[in-house]
Design a protein around this motif. Sequence first.
Motif, short mmCIF file in Angstrom:
data_model
loop_
_atom_site.label_atom_id
_atom_site.label_comp_id
_atom_site.label_asym_id
_atom_site.label_seq_id
_atom_site.Cartn_x
_atom_site.Cartn_y
_atom_site.Cartn_z
N ARG A 123 0.93 -1.20 0.05
CA ARG A 123 -0.07 0.19 0.12
C ARG A 123 1.01 1.15 -0.10
NH1 ARG A 123 -2.58 -0.43 4.29
NH2 ARG A 123 -4.52 -1.59 3.49
N PHE A 189 -18.34 10.77 -10.79
CA PHE A 189 -18.41 10.94 -9.36
C PHE A 189 -19.56 9.88 -8.92
CE2 PHE A 189 -20.56 12.76 -5.52
CZ PHE A 189 -19.32 12.91 -4.84
N VAL A 192 -18.68 6.11 -8.63
CA VAL A 192 -17.69 5.68 -7.65
C VAL A 192 -18.16 5.91 -6.14
CG1 VAL A 192 -15.75 5.96 -9.14
CG2 VAL A 192 -16.25 7.81 -7.50
N THR A 194 -20.60 7.15 -2.83
CA THR A 194 -21.86 6.99 -1.97
C THR A 194 -21.69 7.79 -0.93
OG1 THR A 194 -21.93 4.53 -2.20
CG2 THR A 194 -23.46 5.30 -0.59
N LEU A 196 -23.10 9.02 2.74
CA LEU A 196 -23.70 8.75 3.77
C LEU A 196 -23.83 9.84 4.95
CD1 LEU A 196 -22.61 4.84 4.30
CD2 LEU A 196 -24.60 5.81 3.08
N GLU B 30 -20.73 19.34 -0.93
CA GLU B 30 -20.91 18.06 -1.76
C GLU B 30 -20.17 18.75 -3.06
OE1 GLU B 30 -24.62 15.95 -2.41
OE2 GLU B 30 -23.96 15.70 -4.38
N LEU B 33 -16.56 18.01 -2.73
CA LEU B 33 -16.39 16.49 -2.94
C LEU B 33 -16.17 16.09 -4.45
CD1 LEU B 33 -18.61 14.75 -0.16
CD2 LEU B 33 -16.38 15.89 -0.12
N ARG B 53 -13.41 3.29 -5.04
CA ARG B 53 -14.64 3.39 -4.86
C ARG B 53 -14.62 4.20 -3.45
NH1 ARG B 53 -14.15 2.21 -9.03
NH2 ARG B 53 -15.18 0.57 -10.21
N ILE B 54 -15.54 5.29 -3.35
CA ILE B 54 -15.47 5.88 -2.04
C ILE B 54 -16.93 6.19 -1.53
CG2 ILE B 54 -15.01 8.39 -1.34
CD1 ILE B 54 -13.53 8.69 -3.93
N ILE B 55 -16.83 6.00 0.07
CA ILE B 55 -18.05 6.09 0.66
C ILE B 55 -17.58 7.39 1.43
CG2 ILE B 55 -19.51 5.43 2.58
CD1 ILE B 55 -19.37 2.81 1.46
N TRP B 56 -18.30 8.72 1.31
CA TRP B 56 -18.32 9.92 2.04
C TRP B 56 -19.08 9.74 3.28
CZ3 TRP B 56 -14.65 12.74 -0.95
CH2 TRP B 56 -14.64 12.47 -2.20
N VAL B 58 -20.41 11.74 5.68
CA VAL B 58 -20.63 13.04 6.10
C VAL B 58 -21.61 13.41 7.43
CG1 VAL B 58 -21.86 15.26 4.96
CG2 VAL B 58 -20.60 13.63 3.46
N SER B 59 -22.59 12.58 7.36
CA SER B 59 -23.51 12.70 8.60
C SER B 59 -22.82 12.29 9.69
CB SER B 59 -24.82 11.74 8.42
OG SER B 59 -24.50 10.34 8.24
N ALA B 62 -23.31 8.46 9.99
CA ALA B 62 -22.23 7.52 9.26
C ALA B 62 -20.69 7.58 9.98
CB ALA B 62 -22.16 8.22 8.04
N SER B 147 -4.53 3.78 8.52
CA SER B 147 -4.92 2.39 7.79
C SER B 147 -5.12 1.68 9.47
CB SER B 147 -3.79 1.82 7.19
OG SER B 147 -2.40 2.27 8.09
N ASN B 167 -9.81 0.02 1.54
CA ASN B 167 -8.19 0.04 1.39
C ASN B 167 -7.61 0.88 2.74
OD1 ASN B 167 -5.55 0.44 0.71
ND2 ASN B 167 -6.04 0.61 -1.47
N PHE B 168 -8.04 2.13 2.62
CA PHE B 168 -7.68 2.74 3.70
C PHE B 168 -8.80 3.96 3.87
CE2 PHE B 168 -4.93 4.96 0.42
CZ PHE B 168 -5.04 6.36 0.99
#
Lengths: 196, 196
Positions: A123, A189, A192, A194, A196, B30, B33, B53-56, B58-59, B62, B147, B167-168
């Motif tokens: 990594r 955007f 890729v 989500t 939350l 947003e 982002l 792939r990204i999970i943002w 924000v709340s 989450a 990580s 991944n991280f």
Amino acid sequence: MTAPLPDEVLDRVFRTTRTFNHFTDRPVSEDTLRALWDLVKWGPTSANQEPLRIIWCVSAEAKARLAACASGTNGPKIEAAPVAAILGQDMAFYEKLPQLFPHTDARSWFVGKPALIEESAFRNSSLQGAYFIVAARLLGLDTGPMSGFDAAKVDAEFFAGTTVRANFITTLGYGDPAGLHARLPRLAFEDVSTIL
Amino acid sequence: MTAPLPDEVLDRVFRTTRTFNHFTDRPVSEDTLRALWDLVKWGPTSANQEPLRIIWCVSAEAKARLAACASGTNGPKIEAAPVAAILGQDMAFYEKLPQLFPHTDARSWFVGKPALIEESAFRNSSLQGAYFIVAARLLGLDTGPMSGFDAAKVDAEFFAGTTVRANFITTLGYGDPAGLHARLPRLAFEDVSTIL
């Protein structure tokens, strides 16, 4: 410190810069290689591990040895480039943590944990590989990164008797835009992300 | 195109910018982002794979779910940051290659080769993770990559039923320099380099 940098910078680093298969004849000096490392080294790695090790193939002989390990059309690209860099990962990186992360015993997090060592080295040397590509662009250089090569052959040819293993290769120089193909599409955007 | 960028740029991207544990209250919209992805997406990946792939998060909810998967002091950092992004790797990235690398059948290079899929997804999503850190800096933002978390727990909590794996993680916002420690040492050119 919190305003975006000018458009020319965003263009140079990401938006319009390309990777290159061909380079001009302009040479790349050792001073430039040193200047490149003096940027790359500051990019963050987990616990300041810095596992990246670099073999700079500058001589025709070194480039020919590396080209013999590459697949398909990568060999001729390596031989024709001013520099070809083998970006390796030191699997004994944690032995330097007493120096690099001195405020705690980070070495002990890794000793005897081969899966964690492998994951961390891969990594973080990959992060540093990306910093290398970006740093080159900041210095006005271009790169041609490639993962199409026989890693076991590169390891045997260049890293025998060491704790280093190849991650990927990149050529380095001043890109020749002649022969560039049209740019490939990118994911949006929504493809890729989500939120939350 | 081949002159180095100004010192202020080199400073912002690498030389003086830090990673941050604490951020100011300034929110991250947003739109920001989206602007960030619109830089990251241009960073090169092998055969244009773009496995990131990204999970943002924000709340507050989450961020709390993510913090519960983090180790040591990372949980509170995640909860206090404006945004915490889970940087994941799509192990089915090759299904998009007919769209992303349309001039050849690159999908067939990967189908049925789990070791190659895993290596490619990890290397290239890590490269994109580094582009994320750099792109944030270009936009005046700061990151706090980490990580130290339970990846299996993050996968179960956020990626269940998908082909994506963590991944991280990185926090994102406008860094608060209060409480920053002195900078850690870096390896010298000679420590990492062999010129051949």
